[in-house]
Design a protein around this motif. Structure first.
Motif, PDB file in Angstrom:
ATOM      1  N   ARG A   1      -8.008  16.291  -8.210  1.00 39.24           N
ATOM      2  CA  ARG A   1      -8.272  14.974  -8.792  1.00 39.24           C
ATOM      3  C   ARG A   1      -7.601  13.906  -7.932  1.00 39.24           C
ATOM      4  NH1 ARG A   1      -6.331  12.998 -14.732  1.00 39.24           N
ATOM      5  NH2 ARG A   1      -4.335  12.983 -13.645  1.00 39.24           N
ATOM      6  N   PHE A   2      -8.395  13.008  -7.365  1.00 46.77           N
ATOM      7  CA  PHE A   2      -7.900  11.889  -6.566  1.00 46.77           C
ATOM      8  C   PHE A   2      -7.883  10.635  -7.429  1.00 46.77           C
ATOM      9  CE2 PHE A   2      -9.769  14.884  -3.624  1.00 46.77           C
ATOM     10  CZ  PHE A   2      -8.878  14.900  -2.557  1.00 46.77           C
ATOM     11  N   TYR A   3      -7.015   9.689  -7.069  1.00 45.57           N
ATOM     12  CA  TYR A   3      -7.003   8.424  -7.791  1.00 45.57           C
ATOM     13  C   TYR A   3      -6.664   7.300  -6.824  1.00 45.57           C
ATOM     14  CZ  TYR A   3      -1.850   8.421  -7.625  1.00 45.57           C
ATOM     15  OH  TYR A   3      -0.553   8.413  -7.195  1.00 45.57           O
ATOM     16  N   VAL A   4      -7.147   6.094  -7.147  1.00 42.90           N
ATOM     17  CA  VAL A   4      -6.800   4.864  -6.434  1.00 42.90           C
ATOM     18  C   VAL A   4      -6.491   3.823  -7.503  1.00 42.90           C
ATOM     19  CG1 VAL A   4      -7.554   3.059  -4.872  1.00 42.90           C
ATOM     20  CG2 VAL A   4      -8.285   5.419  -4.470  1.00 42.90           C
ATOM     21  N   ARG A   5      -5.225   3.378  -7.537  1.00 44.36           N
ATOM     22  CA  ARG A   5      -4.769   2.467  -8.599  1.00 44.36           C
ATOM     23  C   ARG A   5      -4.369   1.134  -7.975  1.00 44.36           C
ATOM     24  NH1 ARG A   5      -1.090   5.529 -10.345  1.00 44.36           N
ATOM     25  NH2 ARG A   5      -2.338   6.517 -11.987  1.00 44.36           N
ATOM     26  N   ASP A   6      -4.759   0.021  -8.617  1.00 47.16           N
ATOM     27  CA  ASP A   6      -4.360  -1.300  -8.142  1.00 47.16           C
ATOM     28  C   ASP A   6      -3.888  -2.146  -9.317  1.00 47.16           C
ATOM     29  OD1 ASP A   6      -6.554  -3.183  -9.203  1.00 47.16           O
ATOM     30  OD2 ASP A   6      -7.761  -1.685  -8.165  1.00 47.16           O
ATOM     31  N   THR A   7      -3.208  -3.229  -9.014  1.00 47.99           N
ATOM     32  CA  THR A   7      -2.724  -4.164 -10.037  1.00 47.99           C
ATOM     33  C   THR A   7      -3.492  -5.477  -9.946  1.00 47.99           C
ATOM     34  OG1 THR A   7      -0.992  -4.936  -8.540  1.00 47.99           O
ATOM     35  CG2 THR A   7      -0.431  -3.123 -10.025  1.00 47.99           C
ATOM     36  N   GLY A   8      -4.772  -5.381  -9.641  1.00 46.73           N
ATOM     37  CA  GLY A   8      -5.591  -6.554  -9.387  1.00 46.73           C
ATOM     38  C   GLY A   8      -6.206  -7.166 -10.633  1.00 46.73           C
ATOM     39  N   ILE A   9      -7.412  -7.720 -10.474  1.00 46.92           N
ATOM     40  CA  ILE A   9      -8.030  -8.543 -11.524  1.00 46.92           C
ATOM     41  C   ILE A   9      -8.603  -7.708 -12.658  1.00 46.92           C
ATOM     42  CG2 ILE A   9      -8.592 -10.361  -9.889  1.00 46.92           C
ATOM     43  CD1 ILE A   9     -11.450  -9.351  -9.878  1.00 46.92           C
TER      44      ILE A   9
ATOM     45  N   LEU B   1       0.861  -1.189   0.000  1.00 48.51           N
ATOM     46  CA  LEU B   1       0.000   0.000   0.000  1.00 48.51           C
ATOM     47  C   LEU B   1       0.892   1.232   0.000  1.00 48.51           C
ATOM     48  CD1 LEU B   1      -2.883   1.203   0.254  1.00 48.51           C
ATOM     49  CD2 LEU B   1      -2.530   1.214   2.736  1.00 48.51           C
ATOM     50  N   SER B   2       0.636   2.167  -0.926  1.00 46.96           N
ATOM     51  CA  SER B   2       1.465   3.374  -0.995  1.00 46.96           C
ATOM     52  C   SER B   2       0.605   4.604  -1.201  1.00 46.96           C
ATOM     53  CB  SER B   2       2.486   3.257  -2.132  1.00 46.96           C
ATOM     54  OG  SER B   2       1.839   3.245  -3.391  1.00 46.96           O
TER      55      SER B   2
ATOM     56  N   VAL C   1       0.194  -4.141  -5.921  1.00 49.45           N
ATOM     57  CA  VAL C   1       0.309  -2.797  -5.360  1.00 49.45           C
ATOM     58  C   VAL C   1      -1.052  -2.103  -5.397  1.00 49.45           C
ATOM     59  CG1 VAL C   1       1.405  -0.526  -5.599  1.00 49.45           C
ATOM     60  CG2 VAL C   1       2.712  -2.613  -6.092  1.00 49.45           C
ATOM     61  N   VAL C   2      -1.363  -1.400  -4.312  1.00 49.43           N
ATOM     62  CA  VAL C   2      -2.514  -0.498  -4.265  1.00 49.43           C
ATOM     63  C   VAL C   2      -1.966   0.883  -3.931  1.00 49.43           C
ATOM     64  CG1 VAL C   2      -4.687   0.097  -3.169  1.00 49.43           C
ATOM     65  CG2 VAL C   2      -4.122  -2.310  -3.587  1.00 49.43           C
ATOM     66  N   GLU C   3      -2.112   1.823  -4.854  1.00 49.72           N
ATOM     67  CA  GLU C   3      -1.548   3.161  -4.689  1.00 49.72           C
ATOM     68  C   GLU C   3      -2.664   4.198  -4.752  1.00 49.72           C
ATOM     69  OE1 GLU C   3       1.156   6.304  -7.311  1.00 49.72           O
ATOM     70  OE2 GLU C   3       1.162   4.173  -7.800  1.00 49.72           O
ATOM     71  N   PHE C   4      -2.583   5.235  -3.923  1.00 49.17           N
ATOM     72  CA  PHE C   4      -3.573   6.312  -4.003  1.00 49.17           C
ATOM     73  C   PHE C   4      -2.872   7.645  -3.815  1.00 49.17           C
ATOM     74  CE2 PHE C   4      -3.284   5.309   0.448  1.00 49.17           C
ATOM     75  CZ  PHE C   4      -3.515   6.494   1.142  1.00 49.17           C
ATOM     76  N   GLY C   5      -3.483   8.720  -4.323  1.00 55.23           N
ATOM     77  CA  GLY C   5      -2.892  10.048  -4.228  1.00 55.23           C
ATOM     78  C   GLY C   5      -3.804  11.087  -4.830  1.00 55.23           C
ATOM     79  N   TYR C   6      -3.278  12.303  -5.057  1.00 55.46           N
ATOM     80  CA  TYR C   6      -4.100  13.371  -5.615  1.00 55.46           C
ATOM     81  C   TYR C   6      -3.210  14.359  -6.347  1.00 55.46           C
ATOM     82  CZ  TYR C   6      -2.484  16.632  -1.987  1.00 55.46           C
ATOM     83  OH  TYR C   6      -1.718  17.455  -1.199  1.00 55.46           O
ATOM     84  N   SER C   7      -3.845  15.236  -7.104  1.00 48.90           N
ATOM     85  CA  SER C   7      -3.142  16.312  -7.792  1.00 48.90           C
ATOM     86  C   SER C   7      -4.103  17.484  -7.961  1.00 48.90           C
ATOM     87  CB  SER C   7      -2.633  15.851  -9.169  1.00 48.90           C
ATOM     88  OG  SER C   7      -3.718  15.456  -9.999  1.00 48.90           O
TER      89      SER C   7
END
Length: 833
Positions: A618-626, A562-563, A601-607
């Motif tokens: 703008r927020f985002y939540v990115r994963d490498t899942g299914i 998680l990052s 990896v599950v990553e989240f952040g904003y800009s």
């Protein structure tokens, strides 16, 4: 020309009418009676008497006899009187509550008037038919007939306010019976508008009382009472007491659900008094059913059975299907409570049979087929009529040519004009029929589309309810199971601590599920509120990161990283917004990312972005899942939808999370979308308006330490107003450890008396839902003589508007159930410290 028109009318009657005379009466004798009848009323009476001994099942036999009768009437008799007699008979059947005959007569009358292009009379037949079908509980037939009437009224340049008001009221009643409350309210408002235009106070009162019933069915009792009282005030000015009696019955039912038994029985008595005085047996049937229902709730099952049986007898005698359906359902439930399941099942079968009849839509296709057949046969007979007319004109021509040779040119000209006029009329009628056919096709398409949407919604709700049952029962299984194990004195201390942790964890899971359902309900009702205040984005994101990081440590999720990524060059970004709701959206997306990522990896952040001079975060939540397939990406934000649906899906969840998250973002003025590739991962984005705040001495409210059992309030006196024993015991145990003296009031009136007798009470923990008088009303009364005592509302009503209601009633503060111990001690210490 009059005979020719009359001939056409009788031909149409011959084709459309399916029921008139008894086999005990010959066509010859009935024809003679009609032939020598002095007028339309006499013809109508002859028809009514001839078929009075026949039931609905004799329609085919009566139709065959009518064929003989029509052949005799074609060449003789008063055709206009015969057609008007048909409608007089239809109205008479309605008054005698012979609905099948009345409905049949009005249907045929409407179809005949359509073929004659008498649109106003056709619309009037459909308007009356709509009302009769509703009275008989045939809601779909009533709706169809009402909309057919509207096709004329909405095109007409002459508005008849009273007819339109009654029509809109009938359409609204059908939508109300079908539980389509928004449509029902819209048509009630239209009907009220035209009733006001007509200055008809009696009709205005009727519609307002009907609207009150609508809000009662929706559970909005205060609004329902307002409409009932306004409608009753107008109805009392009328000479007719029937609507007054029925409104009294509706108000009695409302007062029962508002927990006002005295008012309930008072208005039941008023209703029965009026209904007996004016012999309103249908209204009395509804009132007796209500009495049975109330007596069943009070445990007087013998009296309940008596009143339900009386109601059934009246409803059957007067063929009041809606009242009969209500009484049959009620008596079935009484027998079920008494354990007489044979009678309960028998009455329930009768109730189901009536309900299926009321909600039967099979007649729609039969009506359309019959109408198309009539149109085709009308064209053939019109052509035959024109051919006969032409032959007669030619015969007349040959006679006149021998006598008046000079008249030859003029006669040819007249015949030419008549031919052109006939062709013009034929084309005009053909265009009218084509237009009406297109309207019916459009109506059928709309009905089919509505049916498909309803079936899809029903399927989604079924899947949702199945998943919801699973999601509720799973934590409940753990809570109940490990609670039972805790009662075993032989378990070790380590096991006991583990069991307690499991119960607490699953309780929080269950509470989160309830919060999701409440938020979803707010979004559906358009009542979700956003509270803007100053906060630091980085600080919120760090708190969310720590929250999930700790959870993953506890669950030992070593396969997921998680990052949290901060945008470069931005520090201490302070904005105006709702941090709690923003936390809810991000937590939902991160939780989904972790759930659908077996490893990775599950990553989240904003800009901070800018577009067309408008700034947004703008927020985002990115994963490498299914990942999510393209076709599923269009559905996952819809209610009750999930990437995998059904009972075999590999992941848990109710299907509400993304719907709630998107609803919150929409309410904040932003938007949400997803980008995903199957087996590679997904990225969820959402935006909110960027409203920066200059750097201030922003103070973050952080709880310090655990007060809980360490709090001491010696010498203080607290009153607990709570009708549930276990809730009282829980609060009493928490307060006893602080040295506080505790008093207990089990209802609203007792709490008021204790405050009057013990003015030294420092605080009241007031439950809102109390017997006798509720907590809000009790608070208002206490504030009239004691403005100083601290009143804290403690209730299971946990919505924002519930908190505001408590504060407006005079409470100092509010805490929702289930009560967290730390929050409880912090709140008490805030006012006792």
């Amino acid at each position: 020309m009059r005979k020719l028109t009359a001939l056409r009318v009788l031909v149409f009657i011959y084709l459309g009418l399916n029921s008139l005379v008894s086999s005990a009466v010959t066509s010859d004798s009935l024809f003679k009676e009609i032939l020598f009848a002095p007028g339309k009323e006499a013809v109508a009476n002859t028809l009514i008497q001839a078929i009075s001994g026949y039931e609905t099942g004799d329609m085919s036999e009566l139709s065959l006899l009518m064929e003989d009768l029509i052949k005799r009437v074609i060449t003789e008799g008063d055709l206009n009187a015969f057609l008007e007699a048909l409608l007089i008979a239809a109205n008479q059947f309605r008054e005698e509550r012979k609905y099948d005959q009345s409905i049949l007569f009005y249907q045929k009358g409407a179809l005949l008037y359509r073929q004659l292009s008498m649109n106003e009379m056709e619309a009037d037949c459909y308007r009356r038919l709509s009302r009769i079908a509703w009275e008989n509980g045939r809601y779909y037939l009533s709706l169809e007939s009402g909309f057919r009437a509207l096709l004329y009224y909405e095109r007409s340049t002459e508005i008849v306010p009273r007819s339109l008001s009654y029509l809109y009221n009938t359409i609204a009643l059908n939508y109300r019976a079908l539980s389509q409350y928004e449509e029902s309210f819209r048509y009630f408002q239209k009907g009220l508008e035209y009733a006001k235009m007509d200055k008809n106070e009696s009709l205005m009162g009727l519609i307002m009382a009907n609207t009150g019933r609508l809000f009662f069915l929706k559970g909005e009792y205060e609004t329902a009472l307002e409409y009932y009282e306004a409608g009753l005030e107008l109805e009392m000015k009328s000479t007719s007491l029937q609507p007054v009696g029925r409104t009294f019955t509706s108000m009695a039912e409302l007062f029962f659900y508002m927990n006002k038994p005295d008012s309930t029985w008072q208005y039941i008595g008023k209703a029965l008094e009026i209904q007996q005085s004016i012999n309103d047996m249908v209204g009395m049937s509804r009132t007796l059913s209500l009495m049975g229902f109330v007596q069943k709730r009070e445990g007087n099952f013998h009296l309940a059975l008596q009143n339900y049986n009386k109601s059934i007898s009246l409803a059957e005698r007067w063929e009041a299907l809606e009242e009969l359906r209500i009484a049959l359902k009620g008596i079935s439930r009484v027998y079920a409570v008494l354990g007489d399941y044979a009678n309960a099942y028998n009455y329930y079968l009768q109730y189901s049979a009536i309900k299926e009849r009321q909600f039967d839509i099979s007649h729609l296709s039969d009506i359309n087929q019959l109408e198309e057949k009539l149109k085709f046969e009308e064209k053939e007979r019109e052509i035959q009529r024109l051919m006969l007319q032409r032959q007669k004109n030619l015969g007349l021509f040959f006679v006149l040519i021998a006598l008046f040779a000079l008249f030859l040119t003029v006669l040819f000209f007249i015949l030419y004009r008549m031919k052109n006029q006939s062709l013009y009329e034929l084309r005009k009628q053909s265009d009218t029929i084509s237009s009406q056919k297109n309207e019916l096709l459009l109506l059928n398409e709309r009905l089919t589309e509505a049916k498909n949407k309803a079936e899809e919604a029903d399927k989604l709700k079924s899947v949702f309810l199945s998943n919801m049952s699973h999601e509720i029962r799973t934590p409940m299984n753990a809570i109940i199971g490990f609670s039972n194990l805790l009662s075993d004195g032989a378990i070790s201390e380590n096991d006991r601590k583990m069991f307690v942790d499991i119960v607490q964890s699953n309780s929080k899971t269950l509470l989160q599920l309830i919060d999701d359902i409440i938020d979803f309900s707010k979004i559906e009702a358009g009542q979700l509120t956003i509270t803007n205040r100053e906060f630091v984005i980085d600080q919120l994101m760090e708190e969310i990161y720590l929250q999930f990081f700790n959870k993953m440590q506890v669950r030992n999720d070593k396969d997921i990283v998680l990052s949290f990524t901060k945008p470069p060059g931005i520090r201490d970004c302070r904005v105006l917004g709702d941090p709690a709701r923003l936390n809810q959206v991000l937590s939902n997306l991160i939780s989904n990312g972790i759930k659908f990522t077996p490893s990775g990896v599950v990553e989240f952040g904003y800009s901070i972005e800018k577009d067309n001079d408008e700034s947004f975060v703008r927020f985002y939540v990115r994963d490498t899942g299914i990942g999510i397939s393209p076709e599923k990406q269009k559905l996952i934000f819809e209610r009750f939808r999930q990437g995998e649906e059904g009972t075999t899906r590999p992941f848990e969840g109710t299907g509400l999370g993304l719907t709630i998250a998107k609803g919150i973002v929409d309410k904040m003025g932003g938007k949400m979308w997803v980008e995903s590739i199957v087996n590679q991962g997904s990225t969820f984005y959402f935006t909110i308006p960027y409203r920066p705040v200059l750097k201030t001495a922003l103070q973050v409210d952080r709880a310090t330490g655990k007060q809980e059992s360490g709090a001491k309030f010696h010498g203080r006196k607290i009153l607990i107003a709570e009708d549930e024993t276990y809730n009282y015991i829980f609060l009493e145990k928490l307060l006893k450890s602080t040295g506080t003296q505790v008093l207990w009031a089990k209802d609203g009136f007792e709490s008021i008396d204790l405050i009057k007798n013990h003015p030294d009470i420092d605080m009241i923990l007031m439950d809102i839902k109390l017997p006798g008088i509720n907590g809000l009303d009790a608070t208002r009364r206490i504030r009239k003589f004691n403005r100083n005592v601290i009143i804290i509302a403690q209730t299971a009503y946990a919505m924002d508007e519930d908190r505001q209601k408590c504060l407006r009633a005079g409470c100092n503060d509010y805490i929702s159930k289930p009560i967290e111990i730390k929050k409880f001690y912090d709140l008490i210490g805030k006012y006792m410290g």
